[in-house]
Design an enzyme around this catalytic site. Structure first.
Site, short mmCIF file in Angstrom:
data_model
loop_
_atom_site.label_atom_id
_atom_site.label_comp_id
_atom_site.label_asym_id
_atom_site.label_seq_id
_atom_site.Cartn_x
_atom_site.Cartn_y
_atom_site.Cartn_z
N LYS A 53 0.84 -1.20 0.00
CA LYS A 53 0.00 0.00 0.00
C LYS A 53 0.88 1.25 0.00
O LYS A 53 0.61 2.21 -0.72
CB LYS A 53 -0.93 -0.01 1.22
CG LYS A 53 -2.05 -1.06 1.10
CD LYS A 53 -2.80 -1.32 2.39
CE LYS A 53 -3.80 -2.47 2.18
NZ LYS A 53 -4.49 -2.91 3.39
N GLN A 97 -5.12 -1.84 9.46
CA GLN A 97 -4.91 -3.16 8.86
C GLN A 97 -5.47 -4.25 9.78
O GLN A 97 -5.23 -4.25 10.99
CB GLN A 97 -3.40 -3.37 8.62
CG GLN A 97 -3.05 -4.63 7.84
CD GLN A 97 -3.56 -4.60 6.40
OE1 GLN A 97 -3.68 -3.56 5.78
NE2 GLN A 97 -3.87 -5.77 5.87
N ASP A 120 -11.54 1.99 3.62
CA ASP A 120 -11.84 0.56 3.49
C ASP A 120 -13.35 0.33 3.34
O ASP A 120 -13.79 -0.74 2.92
CB ASP A 120 -11.40 -0.19 4.76
CG ASP A 120 -10.09 -0.95 4.59
OD1 ASP A 120 -9.78 -1.35 3.46
OD2 ASP A 120 -9.40 -1.13 5.61
N1 GUN Z 1 -6.79 -7.42 5.87
C1 GUN Z 1 -7.02 -8.19 4.79
N2 GUN Z 1 -7.63 -7.46 3.83
C2 GUN Z 1 -7.79 -6.23 4.33
C3 GUN Z 1 -8.34 -5.02 3.81
O1 GUN Z 1 -8.84 -4.95 2.68
N3 GUN Z 1 -8.29 -3.95 4.63
C4 GUN Z 1 -7.76 -4.00 5.87
N4 GUN Z 1 -7.78 -2.89 6.61
N5 GUN Z 1 -7.24 -5.08 6.38
C5 GUN Z 1 -7.25 -6.19 5.61
#
Ligand code: GUN
Length: 282
Positions: A53, A97, A120
């Site tokens: 990211k 996350q 998200d």
């Molecule tokens: N963990 C696995 N996929 C995701 C996601 O799309 N966003 C977040 N914040 N954590 C994750």
């Protein structure tokens, strides 16, 4: 001959488009869209996702900050960090996350993020808005799948769409988005009886169950579009999807590979959501 849906190529093109829009934003507002990512603990997969990211933000010209907190951080400390980011006008997007350590209630954390900064789209306000079809943000993975379908001219309208998996992050919102575009949607999960009877009816099959090469050729319909959200390690140690790609390839009309299908799209949609957040806040 089946079409391989090239998520890597679509992603690269979209990231160029986003980078150009970021420049326009900067010229117009004199500031840079920004994303803050919070990661708690040392989960190796999460570390990789967060690094990806960060890299993607840098390439698109989006400012990113990673806040690393220790495994034993308290829920209160994490909540007050989010409060500070909510109040900071320089921060456009906030992402925590997942998964979080067991002693922290994920729901409390996700729902504390200002819905306008919830890139998200996991918070309940955004979830509700997605249900109603009135939203600014979509969760990144299902949004990435829809973008691939659009860019390959595949419409869910009137089609039998089968989603494997019912997670809040992928399966449930995926079903909703396919429904919004007039698909007839079935959601299958670990308790579904005769799963293959459902998958065989699918014109569009989206798999998000996290089982290596689970979907075999005899489980799909001739000419189906197969979208593979899974990221698994096969018995050979190599990265693979939920779908047995080699087996299914000759039977499908289009299929996403793993890697290089849905994966890169997820991060691309996060960039897009961050840009949208910045625009909405200015
Ligand atoms: N963990 C696995 N996929 C995701 C996601 O799309 N966003 C977040 N914040 N954590 C994750």
């Amino acid at each position: 001959m089946a079409t391989v849906i090239d998520g890597k190529a679509v992603s690269a093109k979209m990231r160029e488009e986003i980078a150009a829009e970021v420049k326009e934003f900067e010229e117009k507002y004199g500031k840079t869209p920004s994303l803050t990512v919070i990661i708690v603990g040392e989960d190796p997969a999460s570390q990789v996702y967060v690094r990806n990211k960060e890299k993607a933000c840098a390439q698109a010209g989006i400012k990113s900050e990673i806040i690393r907190l220790p495994e034993d951080v308290t829920e209160e400390e994490l909540l007050s960090k989010i409060d500070a980011l909510n109040a900071d006008a320089e921060v456009n997007g906030i992402l925590v996350q997942l998964p979080l350590p067991k002693h922290i209630n994920e729901k409390n954390i996700i729902c504390r993020i200002d819905p306008k900064k919830d890139v998200d789209a996991f918070g309940y306000e955004n979830v509700g808005r997605i249900m109603s079809g009135d939203y600014d943000f979509l969760p990144c993975t299902p949004a990435g799948v829809m973008e691939l379908l659009h860019r390959y001219g595949i419409s869910p309208a009137g089609k039998e769409c089968v989603v494997l998996g019912r997670s809040n992050i992928v399966g449930k919102p995926m079903a909703m988005l396919l429904m919004h575009e007039n698909g007839t949607v079935t959601v299958c999960h670990s308790k579904t009886a005769d799963l293959a009877a459902h998958t065989r009816r699918a014109d569009i099959l989206v798999s998000a169950i996290g089982k290596a090469k689970f979907v075999k050729a005899d489980m799909i319909k001739e000419g189906a579009v197969v979208i593979d959200v899974g990221i698994n390690r096969g018995e050979d140690g190599k990265l693979c999807g939920d779908v047995d790609f080699e087996q299914c390839f000759d039977k499908v009309s289009a299929i996403t590979p793993v890697p290089g299908g849905v994966g890169p799209m997820t991060v691309t949609m996060l960039l897009k959501n961050t840009l949208t957040a910045a625009k909405k806040q200015n």
